[in-house]
Design a protein around this motif. Structure first.
Motif, mmCIF file in Angstrom:
data_model
loop_
_atom_site.group_PDB
_atom_site.id
_atom_site.type_symbol
_atom_site.label_atom_id
_atom_site.label_comp_id
_atom_site.label_asym_id
_atom_site.label_seq_id
_atom_site.Cartn_x
_atom_site.Cartn_y
_atom_site.Cartn_z
ATOM 1 N N MET B 366 0.800 -1.221 0.000
ATOM 2 C CA MET B 366 0.000 0.000 0.000
ATOM 3 C C MET B 366 0.838 1.280 0.000
ATOM 4 S SD MET B 366 -2.873 -1.267 -0.267
ATOM 5 C CE MET B 366 -4.094 -0.010 0.092
ATOM 6 N N GLU B 367 2.034 1.194 0.595
ATOM 7 C CA GLU B 367 2.861 2.398 0.672
ATOM 8 C C GLU B 367 3.596 2.648 -0.656
ATOM 9 O OE1 GLU B 367 2.838 4.356 3.353
ATOM 10 O OE2 GLU B 367 1.391 2.960 4.225
ATOM 11 N N TYR B 368 3.673 1.628 -1.509
ATOM 12 C CA TYR B 368 4.445 1.760 -2.746
ATOM 13 C C TYR B 368 3.590 2.382 -3.844
ATOM 14 C CZ TYR B 368 8.426 -1.029 -1.135
ATOM 15 O OH TYR B 368 9.529 -1.490 -0.481
ATOM 16 N N GLN B 369 4.290 2.991 -4.798
ATOM 17 C CA GLN B 369 3.570 3.654 -5.881
ATOM 18 C C GLN B 369 3.035 2.624 -6.880
ATOM 19 O OE1 GLN B 369 6.330 6.536 -7.374
ATOM 20 N NE2 GLN B 369 6.513 7.553 -5.377
ATOM 21 N N ALA B 370 2.096 3.097 -7.696
ATOM 22 C CA ALA B 370 1.436 2.194 -8.639
ATOM 23 C C ALA B 370 2.442 1.485 -9.546
ATOM 24 C CB ALA B 370 0.422 2.975 -9.469
ATOM 25 N N TRP B 371 3.440 2.218 -10.039
ATOM 26 C CA TRP B 371 4.379 1.594 -10.997
ATOM 27 C C TRP B 371 5.224 0.537 -10.314
ATOM 28 C CZ3 TRP B 371 9.734 1.828 -10.592
ATOM 29 C CH2 TRP B 371 10.252 2.773 -9.696
ATOM 30 N N GLU B 372 5.546 0.754 -9.046
ATOM 31 C CA GLU B 372 6.313 -0.258 -8.314
ATOM 32 C C GLU B 372 5.462 -1.502 -8.111
ATOM 33 O OE1 GLU B 372 9.224 2.229 -5.418
ATOM 34 O OE2 GLU B 372 7.102 2.636 -5.195
ATOM 35 N N ASN B 373 4.192 -1.273 -7.785
ATOM 36 C CA ASN B 373 3.285 -2.402 -7.595
ATOM 37 C C ASN B 373 3.079 -3.176 -8.894
ATOM 38 O OD1 ASN B 373 2.138 -2.812 -4.865
ATOM 39 N ND2 ASN B 373 1.736 -0.621 -5.022
ATOM 40 N N THR B 374 3.117 -2.478 -10.000
ATOM 41 C CA THR B 374 2.920 -3.145 -11.285
ATOM 42 C C THR B 374 4.075 -4.076 -11.624
ATOM 43 O OG1 THR B 374 1.728 -1.217 -12.031
ATOM 44 C CG2 THR B 374 2.457 -2.715 -13.730
ATOM 45 N N ALA B 375 5.244 -3.774 -11.068
ATOM 46 C CA ALA B 375 6.419 -4.585 -11.406
ATOM 47 C C ALA B 375 6.527 -5.838 -10.543
ATOM 48 C CB ALA B 375 7.683 -3.743 -11.246
ATOM 49 N N PHE B 376 5.833 -5.861 -9.387
ATOM 50 C CA PHE B 376 6.024 -6.989 -8.471
ATOM 51 C C PHE B 376 5.752 -8.328 -9.115
ATOM 52 C CE2 PHE B 376 5.220 -3.939 -4.918
ATOM 53 C CZ PHE B 376 6.548 -3.884 -4.591
ATOM 54 N N GLY B 377 6.673 -9.250 -8.907
ATOM 55 C CA GLY B 377 6.513 -10.590 -9.441
ATOM 56 C C GLY B 377 6.990 -10.680 -10.876
ATOM 57 N N TYR B 378 7.059 -9.549 -11.529
ATOM 58 C CA TYR B 378 7.499 -9.537 -12.931
ATOM 59 C C TYR B 378 8.746 -8.684 -13.087
ATOM 60 C CZ TYR B 378 2.866 -11.469 -13.398
ATOM 61 O OH TYR B 378 1.760 -12.254 -13.247
ATOM 62 N N HIS B 379 9.384 -8.337 -11.978
ATOM 63 C CA HIS B 379 10.532 -7.433 -12.034
ATOM 64 C C HIS B 379 11.754 -8.072 -12.666
ATOM 65 C CE1 HIS B 379 10.166 -9.516 -8.189
ATOM 66 N NE2 HIS B 379 11.474 -9.578 -8.183
ATOM 67 N N HIS B 380 11.711 -9.410 -12.855
ATOM 68 C CA HIS B 380 12.839 -10.049 -13.537
ATOM 69 C C HIS B 380 12.656 -10.067 -15.051
ATOM 70 C CE1 HIS B 380 14.912 -11.186 -9.952
ATOM 71 N NE2 HIS B 380 13.859 -11.836 -9.478
ATOM 72 N N ASP B 381 11.490 -9.642 -15.510
ATOM 73 C CA ASP B 381 11.231 -9.680 -16.947
ATOM 74 C C ASP B 381 12.234 -8.817 -17.704
ATOM 75 O OD1 ASP B 381 9.140 -11.160 -16.157
ATOM 76 O OD2 ASP B 381 7.598 -10.006 -17.211
#
Lengths: 322, 545
Positions: B366-381
């Motif tokens: 909840m404290e993280y910004q939308a773009w950071e949340n969008t990357a979660f789990g896919y940040h290795h892509d």
């Protein structure tokens, strides 16, 4: 170990436990209201200095006590403004108070007295003397009960008896009065207090003020009763041991008494290595005993001896939200 | 309640004088106009519903009435006289009681202590507690509000805690009771009980304001309903003169499809094949007792059931954050259910996307910004990476595009997740999971706490994904949602699948029986048994709070 040694040891336990008990109860009021206070140490130190300083200047220990309470209250107010009004981090505010007190006391002491950061030694009248309870001398020679009464129960300064009286008083205030109910509620769920139409801020300031008064007495005891004058860093970590005792006591007044007496006993043993050697037959480093309160607190926190649940809203500034 | 207050109220409030009248209330938070010139009349002895989407300004309005916020403009009239309410104390004095969505109780206090807190009679507790105990007995008798006064609040259920809140208000002699989303944390049985209590309170002459976004509750319980939309009061109508469709329309300002528009499914290959799946939790309780299910490409399998019957565990084990035993195949390949290849990372690599039930705890930080949340789990892509670093610019622009496509409002990738409304938070999670083109989408409670406009959008996205030939496993406690979206329905009870039905060949009644653990084979059961079954089903209400 003979009976008289035991009495002496317990007598010393009571004297060493007194500042811990006062500080522990101080922390209890603050933390039960949801304000963590690691500034107990700094407040005691400031109170110790100002008590000794005023007592040295005026020759009146009661004025010294008032000055000590005043100094401690001022620091409490600072903590209150930072953590209640401005909703700052309570730990940071507490650390700041500890540093402030450690530095300022020595600085002012040097400026006022030019004795290397101490106050002059306090003469009679500038100290709290032991009170001989009625009949103590008369029965001192009675076997068993005589020494118990004359040495252990009688002969302490007024502050010791005040500290002991503060325990039932705290219990009564917390569990039998409206103020206590609200105080405990504000440390558990400030929103419940707020929606009931009571001021969260007012209650928390009241708690912090009580904490200041008790810390002030604890500090005054150090420099005007336990010792005769202020020396640099004379609180010597007692504020932190009191916090440890508070956890050990699970934030309850009677437990606080037992916890601080236990920690006082460790302190008393530290100064009497001969007693330990006589009892267990080997030498124990004094430092080891000094560390015991912390070790025991870690054990408590790890959950080995029942669970210590801190007040739920502790450490959290209250921000009104729907 | 004591007799003389009742008399007083009848003396001051003639039946045609509103218990509450708000005139031209406005309130702005910075640039956001939360309430715009709102006027409302609430008649005494009625249940008045206020309905609106999340963020429509309902709660702000009630907070003004309870003295939490001060209105910028406008007047409050109570029982025909103008009243200033600068704080909660004044609201209580004016006879207003409020039951908040999240209870304001002290958990380790007894019920009695919670009730007297702030309303003590003197400095000492003993007489106050004794008096409260007597009053509580009277209230319990008058309104059927039984509670154990000496129980600790932490030891009683959510429904009981809500009763304590109501009793708190009644103990303060409230004549006007405001309930904010009262059923959000209740099981259906508890909710029914609450509405019975409210009916009783009304018949005793109390005025009740019910804030909710659930149309069913409005239709079943209220006398009058006011609709709010974007800070404005759009209508006040008598409940019997309106319909759910009309209210829904008033809420969102346009026609809403309560039924989902979709073509018949065209199921293909089996994508997910579950055989004998079991999960045992930390306490050694068997939460899944051997599940057999199949989900095919191009179909939505809906899992219905009362919360806490194993649906959560099913999603968690498939999503890779709970261990299980049994056989689960994805496109014919076995999935690891324990060990290092059974985590969320490996599941995503295998083509399983997951929109978790509790988006605020499991779906977003909840404290993280939308773009950071969008990357979660896919940040290795690869497209999100620049060597060992993250390619923040790429993630941000990708997020902005996704937000545009999913109609996330406001479309600002740099806003923290907590600053979006529930519906928009869900869209962010959905965008992250769907846009990866998964073979299987696990989706739990897709529209819990989401307003109607967003519900429609989310349902359309789920159907669109199905039409692309993806397999979808849907878990929802909303039976209506299950019926509207599913191509096939499986009902879970007590860690087992009680049966499968086709949505067009079943109804809520039959599914309801299955949800209570009753199949045709063990048919002749009493109503008491059904209720007992439901009561024993461990609710997940605590999870939601």
């Amino acid at each position: 170990m003979d009976y008289l040694t035991l009495i002496q040891l317990l007598d010393s336990t009571v004297r060493l436990a007194t500042p811990l008990l006062l500080a522990c109860l101080a922390g209890l009021f603050s933390e039960r209201a949801g304000i963590f206070d690691i500034g107990l140490e700094g407040k005691m130190l400031a109170a110790a200095f100002f008590s000794a300083a005023l007592a040295a200047i005026t020759g009146n220990v009661w004025l010294g006590l008032l000055a000590g309470i005043g100094a401690s209250l001022a620091l409490s107010a600072l903590h209150g403004v930072a953590s209640i009004t401005f909703r700052g981090n309570q730990l940071i505010s507490g650390v700041a108070i500890n540093f402030l007190a450690a530095g300022m006391t020595v600085l002012i002491a040097q400026d006022w007295f030019q004795q290397g950061g101490r106050t002059p030694s306090l003469m009679a009248g500038g100290r709290f003397e032991g009170i001989t309870l009625p009949g103590a001398e008369a029965i001192a020679d009675v076997p068993f009960f005589g020494p118990l009464y004359a040495e252990l129960i009688s002969g302490h300064s007024i502050l010791v008896y005040m500290a002991l009286a503060a325990v039932p008083l705290t219990w009564w205030l917390l569990y039998r009065t409206r103020f206590g109910l609200r105080l405990r509620a504000v440390g558990e769920n400030p929103a419940s207090v707020d929606t009931a139409g009571i001021s969260v801020v007012g209650l928390r300031y009241a708690a912090v003020a009580i904490c200041g008064v008790l810390c002030g007495i604890a500090g005054a005891y150090l420099s005007t009763a336990l010792q005769a004058g202020f020396v640099k860093d004379m609180s010597a970590g007692r504020g932190f041991i009191a916090l440890a005792a508070l956890i050990f006591a699970k934030w309850r007044p009677w437990y606080a008494l037992w916890a601080t007496l236990l920690f006082g006993l460790f302190g008393a043993l530290e100064t009497r290595p001969d007693v330990i050697e006589a009892v267990i037959g080997m030498r124990v480093q004094g430092q080891l005993l000094g560390a015991l309160p912390y070790v025991m607190t870690v054990i408590i926190l790890a959950g080995f001896v029942g669970k210590a649940v801190p007040p739920r809203a502790g450490g959290e500034p209250y921000i009104k939200e729907r | 309640m004591t007799g003389d207050t009742t008399l007083e109220r009848q003396a001051t409030a003639a039946p045609d004088v509103p218990a509450i009248e708000l005139k031209g209330i406005s309130k702005a938070f910075g640039p956001v106009q939360a309430n715009k010139d709102i006027s409302i009349r609430v008649m005494p002895g009625t249940i008045h519903g206020i309905i609106g989407e999340n963020g429509a300004g309902k709660s702000t309005l009630m907070s003004i009435l309870y003295g939490f916020y001060k209105a910028d403009k406008g007047e409050i009239w109570i029982n025909g006289s103008r009243t200033e309410i600068p704080d909660s104390q004044a609201a209580i004095a004016a006879g207003i009681g409020m039951v908040f969505q999240h209870f304001k109780l002290v958990e380790n206090f007894t019920v009695l202590e919670n009730i007297i807190l702030g309303a003590e009679d003197g400095r000492l507790l003993k007489p106050s507690l004794a008096k409260a105990r007597r009053t509580l007995l009277e209230l319990a008798e008058d309104y059927g509000l039984n509670v154990d006064p000496d129980a600790l609040v932490q030891d009683i259920g959510v429904g009981m805690q809500q009763r304590v809140e109501i009793l708190k208000a009644l103990y303060r002699q409230a004549d006007i009771l405001i309930l904010d989303e009262p059923t959000g944390v209740l099981t259906p049985a508890e909710a029914d009980q609450l509405f019975r209590i409210l009916g009783r309170l009304r018949s005793e002459g109390k005025t009740i304001i019910l804030i909710t976004h659930k149309l069913r509750e409005i239709m079943e319980t209220t006398d009058t309903v006011s609709v709010m939309r974007r800070g404005e009061m759009t209508a006040t109508v008598r409940t019997q003169d309106t319909s759910p469709q009309e209210l829904a329309e008033l809420m969102v300002g346009r026609k809403v499809l309560l039924r989902v528009d979709k073509t018949p499914a065209d199921p293909g290959e089996v994508v997910l094949d579950i055989k004998g799946l079991k999960v045992i939790d930390d306490k050694g309780v068997e939460r899944l007792r051997g599940i057999d299910l199949q989900v095919r490409a191009g179909e939505v399998l809906g899992i219905a059931g009362v919360a806490g019957n194993g649906q959560s565990e099913l999603l968690e084990v498939l999503g890779g954050y709970e261990d299980g035993t049994g056989e689960v195949r994805l496109n014919g390949q076995l999935l690891d259910l324990t060990g290092r290849h059974s985590d969320g990372q490996s599941r995503r690599a295998r083509g399983i996307a997951h929109v978790p039930e509790d988006r605020q705890r499991e779906g977003l930080i909840m404290e993280y910004q939308a773009w950071e949340n969008t990357a979660f789990g896919y940040h290795h892509d690869p497209e999100y990476r620049a060597g060992v670093l993250m390619n923040n610019a790429a993630i941000r622009s990708d997020t902005a595009e996704k937000m545009e496509r999913f109609d996330v409002r406001p479309p600002n990738p740099k806003l923290a997740a907590k600053n979006f409304s529930g519906g928009n938070q869900q869209k962010i999670v959905l965008a992250r999971e769907i846009e990866r083109n998964p073979d299987l989408l696990l989706i739990g409670q897709p529209t819990r706490g989401v307003d109607i406009g967003a519900i429609e959008f989310i349902h359309q996205q789920i159907v669109a994904l199905r039409d692309q030939g993806k397999a979808i496993l849907l878990v929802s406690v909303e039976l209506e949602e299950i019926l509207a979206l599913s191509d096939r329905i499986a009902v879970m009870f007590d860690g087992r699948v009680m049966g499968e039905r086709m949505p067009d060949q079943t109804d809520e009644k039959e599914l309801g029986l299955l949800m209570a653990g009753i199949t045709d084979t063990n048919a002749p059961h009493s109503v008491e048994e059904i209720e007992r079954n439901l009561a024993h089903a461990p609710g997940d209400a605590s999870k939601e709070v």
